[in-house]
Each structure stands twice: as structure tokens, then as C-alpha cells.
Design a protein around this motif. Structure first.
Motif, PDB file in Angstrom:
ATOM      1  N   UNK A   1       0.825  -1.201   0.000  1.00 24.74           N
ATOM      2  CA  UNK A   1       0.000   0.000   0.000  1.00 24.74           C
ATOM      3  C   UNK A   1       0.858   1.248   0.000  1.00 24.74           C
ATOM      4  N   UNK A   2       0.862   1.962  -1.123  1.00 27.54           N
ATOM      5  CA  UNK A   2       1.549   3.250  -1.173  1.00 27.54           C
ATOM      6  C   UNK A   2       0.869   4.257  -0.252  1.00 27.54           C
ATOM      7  N   UNK A   3      -0.450   4.127  -0.088  1.00 30.48           N
ATOM      8  CA  UNK A   3      -1.189   5.051   0.769  1.00 30.48           C
ATOM      9  C   UNK A   3      -0.727   4.920   2.223  1.00 30.48           C
ATOM     10  N   UNK A   4      -0.345   3.726   2.621  1.00 33.11           N
ATOM     11  CA  UNK A   4       0.146   3.529   3.989  1.00 33.11           C
ATOM     12  C   UNK A   4       1.370   4.388   4.264  1.00 33.11           C
ATOM     13  N   UNK A   5       2.117   4.754   3.228  1.00 31.31           N
ATOM     14  CA  UNK A   5       3.322   5.560   3.408  1.00 31.31           C
ATOM     15  C   UNK A   5       3.005   6.974   3.891  1.00 31.31           C
ATOM     16  N   UNK A   6       1.767   7.436   3.673  1.00 31.53           N
ATOM     17  CA  UNK A   6       1.435   8.805   4.102  1.00 31.53           C
ATOM     18  C   UNK A   6       0.135   8.890   4.884  1.00 31.53           C
ATOM     19  N   UNK A   7      -0.737   7.906   4.755  1.00 31.88           N
ATOM     20  CA  UNK A   7      -2.014   7.941   5.479  1.00 31.88           C
ATOM     21  C   UNK A   7      -2.352   6.537   5.966  1.00 31.88           C
ATOM     22  N   UNK A   8      -1.623   6.039   6.952  1.00 35.26           N
ATOM     23  CA  UNK A   8      -1.903   4.689   7.442  1.00 35.26           C
ATOM     24  C   UNK A   8      -3.317   4.520   7.965  1.00 35.26           C
ATOM     25  N   UNK A   9      -3.970   5.630   8.400  1.00 38.14           N
ATOM     26  CA  UNK A   9      -5.354   5.541   8.856  1.00 38.14           C
ATOM     27  C   UNK A   9      -6.280   5.102   7.713  1.00 38.14           C
ATOM     28  N   UNK A  10      -6.070   5.699   6.536  1.00 42.56           N
ATOM     29  CA  UNK A  10      -6.896   5.352   5.383  1.00 42.56           C
ATOM     30  C   UNK A  10      -6.580   3.930   4.928  1.00 42.56           C
ATOM     31  N   UNK A  11      -5.293   3.588   4.870  1.00 44.41           N
ATOM     32  CA  UNK A  11      -4.888   2.255   4.446  1.00 44.41           C
ATOM     33  C   UNK A  11      -5.449   1.193   5.386  1.00 44.41           C
ATOM     34  N   UNK A  12      -5.410   1.456   6.683  1.00 44.10           N
ATOM     35  CA  UNK A  12      -5.911   0.489   7.660  1.00 44.10           C
ATOM     36  C   UNK A  12      -7.427   0.342   7.558  1.00 44.10           C
ATOM     37  N   UNK A  13      -8.126   1.456   7.323  1.00 50.15           N
ATOM     38  CA  UNK A  13      -9.581   1.394   7.178  1.00 50.15           C
ATOM     39  C   UNK A  13      -9.970   0.545   5.981  1.00 50.15           C
ATOM     40  N   UNK A  14      -9.262   0.711   4.878  1.00 54.07           N
ATOM     41  CA  UNK A  14      -9.573  -0.090   3.686  1.00 54.07           C
ATOM     42  C   UNK A  14      -9.252  -1.558   3.938  1.00 54.07           C
ATOM     43  N   UNK A  15      -8.084  -1.840   4.518  1.00 53.18           N
ATOM     44  CA  UNK A  15      -7.681  -3.215   4.787  1.00 53.18           C
ATOM     45  C   UNK A  15      -8.708  -3.914   5.675  1.00 53.18           C
ATOM     46  N   UNK A  16      -9.141  -3.232   6.705  1.00 56.17           N
ATOM     47  CA  UNK A  16     -10.116  -3.821   7.630  1.00 56.17           C
ATOM     48  C   UNK A  16     -11.438  -4.098   6.934  1.00 56.17           C
ATOM     49  N   UNK A  17     -11.903  -3.144   6.140  1.00 54.35           N
ATOM     50  CA  UNK A  17     -13.164  -3.332   5.414  1.00 54.35           C
ATOM     51  C   UNK A  17     -13.067  -4.498   4.441  1.00 54.35           C
ATOM     52  N   UNK A  18     -11.942  -4.597   3.739  1.00 52.32           N
ATOM     53  CA  UNK A  18     -11.761  -5.685   2.786  1.00 52.32           C
ATOM     54  C   UNK A  18     -11.703  -7.024   3.508  1.00 52.32           C
ATOM     55  N   UNK A  19     -10.950  -7.065   4.583  1.00 61.20           N
ATOM     56  CA  UNK A  19     -10.804  -8.314   5.351  1.00 61.20           C
ATOM     57  C   UNK A  19     -12.133  -8.763   5.936  1.00 61.20           C
ATOM     58  N   UNK A  20     -12.931  -7.803   6.410  1.00 56.83           N
ATOM     59  CA  UNK A  20     -14.191  -8.131   7.073  1.00 56.83           C
ATOM     60  C   UNK A  20     -15.363  -8.303   6.115  1.00 56.83           C
ATOM     61  N   UNK A  21     -15.109  -8.142   4.824  1.00 56.45           N
ATOM     62  CA  UNK A  21     -16.178  -8.294   3.854  1.00 56.45           C
ATOM     63  C   UNK A  21     -17.177  -7.152   3.854  1.00 56.45           C
ATOM     64  N   UNK A  22     -16.761  -5.975   4.312  1.00 56.54           N
ATOM     65  CA  UNK A  22     -17.633  -4.796   4.345  1.00 56.54           C
ATOM     66  C   UNK A  22     -17.568  -4.118   2.974  1.00 56.54           C
ATOM     67  N   UNK A  23     -18.340  -4.661   2.046  1.00 55.33           N
ATOM     68  CA  UNK A  23     -18.238  -4.197   0.661  1.00 55.33           C
ATOM     69  C   UNK A  23     -18.705  -2.763   0.503  1.00 55.33           C
ATOM     70  N   UNK A  24     -19.683  -2.359   1.287  1.00 58.77           N
ATOM     71  CA  UNK A  24     -20.158  -0.973   1.205  1.00 58.77           C
ATOM     72  C   UNK A  24     -19.053  -0.005   1.602  1.00 58.77           C
ATOM     73  N   UNK A  25     -18.318  -0.345   2.642  1.00 57.16           N
ATOM     74  CA  UNK A  25     -17.217   0.500   3.096  1.00 57.16           C
ATOM     75  C   UNK A  25     -16.094   0.514   2.069  1.00 57.16           C
ATOM     76  N   UNK A  26     -15.788  -0.631   1.483  1.00 61.16           N
ATOM     77  CA  UNK A  26     -14.755  -0.699   0.441  1.00 61.16           C
ATOM     78  C   UNK A  26     -15.127   0.218  -0.717  1.00 61.16           C
ATOM     79  N   UNK A  27     -16.375   0.143  -1.175  1.00 61.51           N
ATOM     80  CA  UNK A  27     -16.810   0.984  -2.296  1.00 61.51           C
ATOM     81  C   UNK A  27     -16.750   2.464  -1.919  1.00 61.51           C
TER      82      UNK A  27
END
Length: 332
Positions: A228-254
Motif C-alpha cells: 500500500x503506497x497510501x500507507x506511506x502517508x495515510x496509514x489511517x486510510x490504508x488500515x480502514x480499507x484493509x479492515x473493510x476488505x478483510x471483514x467483507x464490508x463491501x459498502x465501506x470498500x466501495x
């Protein structure tokens, strides 16, 4: 052997490193830290780099990959490379695996591999070789030459002029210290063929530019781990996406794709090299003194920087608002 010494011993399939990488990949994104340069003369700023890596590790990435593409490997001399990898190993202190980038032709790649080995890196990412295209036999031979001359496990990165066939992947995966492949081509048909040709336990990584945009598609062919290049400057955003993807939260991913990642890709695609330049500029906007990029890359124009600042603020606001809503809901 013209001064080159072959490694005749093997160390199995480096099960300890593979296990640590697999566990890390399941729990977080892969961090590719920026290399800090001084604003005045462009020299390596090691103190700033150490602070930056420490902050990256504190966010809980699955592994740290210093001196790779985002870290401007191509612009580092051997002494700078040694300092960067050594500092990364020291700042991570064994908490996560350190996978150092190496590259160019195999002879030069081996020089960097030995520096990384001496510095204490856990593994190596073999970046695409310089300039020329080669046949499949040459691509395999390149990996064979490097693998024969280092004790460290190797992850091979295919993108640009490097693309392995299924037969070639079978050949390099049979080498005792080749443990994985990072893909930057996003040819999912071919990637599926590679995953089926690979031996059990072989690691695959999504290395597409702004990998989150294609993360669901990669996961569908058996490659859920991504850098994740985004993790290099916004780990909060990268972590939110990773968590949503891992948890199957498709609405959050979109939601994150629409509001942040797709606009970021559109901004990135305006100018060649922005894949690194924008990331570094965004880190500076977050207060990280990582300095400028080195030529031939160029820092963003004032107009593009203003667009980046607005997009970054919007992404951070989105993540913050969602976190506050979740906290309020849990309190009720």
C-alpha cells in the motif's frame, strides 16, 4: 567465478520468514517506506528516515520493504543503501520482517543483496532488471544467479519488462530460497495460471500501482496480500480499507474507493513518476520531513499539490467520521 562465490548450502524454504510474512500479511498491509532526503542538497537524511520508519512500524504493517520503488532504490548509491537498510532493521527491532529491495543486472543485485544480508534484512525483493527485455530463459537465469549467491530468501517482482510464464515460475519456485512473487502486471488470467503452477506455500503479493483499487480482483484469484503506497502517508486510510476488505464490508470498500482511491489514481496518472512523487508530497503534508524526490522524478506542481491536499483532507475526514460513528454506536 570472477570473484563471485556461490552459496552451496541451503536453508530449506526459509519457513520461519515465510511464516512471519504470511502472519503479517493476514494482519496488515505491507509498508514500503519513503527514503528521506534533505531539502537543501538532496543528501540522505538518516535521522528523519529513522523517525519515519519508527512511525510506520507503530501502525502495525505486515512487513517493511525498505529501498524499493517507493523508497527510490534506483537513486541510492551502495553506501546510502546500506544506511537505509541498517536503519530499517534497527528501527523495526524484529517486530516485523524487513524485506530489502535489490535490482539492476544480477551482478549488481548481488552486491546489494550482500549489503542487505550484512545489515540484517530478513529477505529480499528482486526488482525488475535494468533497461533490456530478455527471453524467459534469461529471466529465469537472472533469478538463478542471484539465488545462488545469497543466503536470504527472495521474492521476485514482475512488472514492466519482467513477466514470468507458468513454466518459468515453476523453475524459479524450485530454487531453495525463492519464496514468493509480487505481481505488478494485473493480468489476472495469467496470474491465476501462476498461482496454480506454484508449489504449496508459495507467497503471492498484489503489487499493482495503488493496489487497493484492484485488491478485490486479486483476492478472487487467490492473492489477498498487497502493498500500500497510501500507507506511506495515510496509514489511517490504508488500515480502514484493509479492515473493510478483510471483514467483507463491501459498502465501506466501495465508499473508500469512490471518495479517495479512485480520485487519487486519477491524480497520480497526470504525470509520469507521480506514483512516488505524490506519495512523498502527501507525507510532507502530514508533517513528515521526508524531503523531495530525486531526479528524474519531479515533485508535484502547485496546482496538483493543492488537489492532493484537498483529496487527502477528504480521505482523512471520511475515516475519522466513520470511526466516530462507530464509537458512538458502540457506546449506546
Amino acid at each position: 567465478m570472477c570473484g563471485w562465490h556461490l552459496r552451496t548450502e541451503t536453508e530449506g524454504r526459509h519457513d520461519d520468514v515465510v511464516t512471519r510474512l504470511r502472519e503479517g500479511m493476514a494482519g496488515g498491509v505491507l509498508s514500503f517506506p519513503l527514503t528521506s532526503f534533505d531539502d537543501d542538497d538532496g543528501a540522505l537524511d538518516l535521522d528523519s528516515y529513522r523517525e519515519y520508519v519508527a512511525a510506520q512500524v507503530a501502525t502495525g504493517p505486515g512487513a517493511v520493504f525498505p529501498a524499493c520503488g517507493t523508497g527510490e532504490f534506483f537513486s541510492l548509491d551502495e553506501d546510502e543503501y546500506r544506511q537505509v537498510v541498517t536503519a530499517t532493521v534497527e528501527e523495526t527491532a524484529g517486530r516485523v520482517p524487513v524485506v530489502a529491495g535489490i535490482g539492476y543486472g544480477w551482478a549488481q543485485a548481488v552486491r546489494f543483496a550482500r549489503i542487505a544480508e550484512e545489515a540484517g534484512a530478513d529477505a529480499l525483493l528482486v526488482l525488475p532488471h535494468y533497461l533490456v527485455r530478455g527471453p524467459q530463459s534469461g529471466l529465469v537465469a537472472q533469478v538463478e544467479q542471484i539465488a545462488a549467491r545469497t543466503r536470504l530468501p527472495l521474492i521476485v517482482y514482475q512488472r514492466d519488462q519482467v513477466a514470468f510464464s507458468a513454466q518459468s515460475l515453476t523453475s524459479i519456485a524450485a530454487l531453495p530460497n525463492v519464496i514468493g512473487l509480487k505481481d505488478g502486471h494485473s493480468d489476472l488470467d495469467q496470474l491465476q495460471r501462476l498461482t496454480l503452477a506454484a508449489p504449496d506455500g508459495f507467497l503471492f503479493f498484489n503489487g499493482a500501482a495503488t493496489a487497493e483499487v484492484q485488491a478485490r480482483a486479486y483476492a478472487a484469484v487467490g492473492v489477498p496480500a498487497y502493498s500500500s503506497a497510501v500507507h506511506a502517508f495515510a496509514p489511517e486510510i490504508a488500515a480502514a480499507f484493509f479492515t473493510a476488505l478483510r471483514d467483507g464490508d463491501d459498502a465501506r470498500v466501495r465508499q473508500l474507493l469512490r471518495a479517495f482511491y479512485i480520485p487519487f489514481v486519477e491524480l497520480r496518472d497526470r504525470v509520469p513518476g507521480y506514483g512516488v512523487s505524490l506519495v512523498k508530497a502527501a507525507a510532507r503534508l502530514r508533517g513528515r520531513p521526508v524531503g523531495p524526490v530525486r531526479a528524474p522524478l519531479a515533485d508535484p506542481t502547485p496546482a496538483d499539490l493543492a488537489d492532493l491536499e484537498r483529496l487527502l483532507a477528504a480521505g482523512l475526514d471520511l475515516v475519522s467520521e466513520t470511526a466516530e460513528t462507530a464509537t458512538a454506536g458502540a457506546a449506546r
